[in-house]
Design an enzyme around this catalytic site. Sequence first.
Site, PDB file in Angstrom:
ATOM      1  N   ASP A  48       0.845  -1.194   0.000  1.00 47.36           N
ATOM      2  CA  ASP A  48       0.000   0.000   0.000  1.00 47.36           C
ATOM      3  C   ASP A  48       0.879   1.243   0.000  1.00 47.36           C
ATOM      4  OD1 ASP A  48      -2.418  -1.453   0.126  1.00 47.36           O
ATOM      5  OD2 ASP A  48      -2.218  -1.658   2.295  1.00 47.36           O
ATOM      6  N   GLY A  49       0.369   2.316  -0.574  1.00 44.36           N
ATOM      7  CA  GLY A  49       1.102   3.572  -0.569  1.00 44.36           C
ATOM      8  C   GLY A  49       1.882   3.829  -1.840  1.00 44.36           C
ATOM      9  N   CYS A  50       1.721   2.967  -2.822  1.00 47.77           N
ATOM     10  CA  CYS A  50       2.414   3.141  -4.099  1.00 47.77           C
ATOM     11  C   CYS A  50       1.404   3.570  -5.161  1.00 47.77           C
ATOM     12  CB  CYS A  50       3.079   1.841  -4.540  1.00 47.77           C
ATOM     13  SG  CYS A  50       4.356   1.265  -3.413  1.00 47.77           S
ATOM     14  N   ALA A  51       1.804   4.479  -6.031  1.00 46.24           N
ATOM     15  CA  ALA A  51       0.925   4.902  -7.119  1.00 46.24           C
ATOM     16  C   ALA A  51       0.702   3.747  -8.100  1.00 46.24           C
ATOM     17  CB  ALA A  51       1.519   6.101  -7.842  1.00 46.24           C
ATOM     18  N   SER A  52       1.724   2.943  -8.298  1.00 47.16           N
ATOM     19  CA  SER A  52       1.634   1.761  -9.156  1.00 47.16           C
ATOM     20  C   SER A  52       1.239   0.568  -8.284  1.00 47.16           C
ATOM     21  CB  SER A  52       2.994   1.458  -9.778  1.00 47.16           C
ATOM     22  OG  SER A  52       3.528   2.593 -10.379  1.00 47.16           O
TER      23      SER A  52
END
Length: 143
Positions: A48-52
């Site tokens: 979690d916390g990734c744009a991808s």
Amino acid sequence: MATAAFEDIADTFEFLEDWEERYRHVIELGRAFPPLDPAVKVPATRVDGCASQVWILPRIEGTGPEARFDFDGESDAMIVRGLIAVLHALYAGQSVRAVLEVDAGAELARLGLDDHLSAQRSNGLRAMIGRIRALAAETVQAA
């Protein structure tokens, strides 16, 4: 403490003259990094916390602080896949205790990544580091 594999990347970055060449090198590292089996791309391995979309699958041999840390990973974005390969070079093969002692920010700063990644990519990189550290901490605490 950086691994020999990470030192190789740092040496290559020193040799490359501009950020575009370095960026291409990170992408090449990602292309060479083995893909994950689609069966393990599940919510439990998603970061979690990734744009991808990013998945990290730990492979830990042994128990306690001296257990050997390794992981597989993948992303749907090539630059992020390359960042996963860089993190793999930084952490793989170390004890989980050593993983927790690595100053990832300082090591990655040697590559100049902070200055050339978008805010979203930097946040995603921090999220991946956080996941790796959490996996190592769980192994230490389980002992």
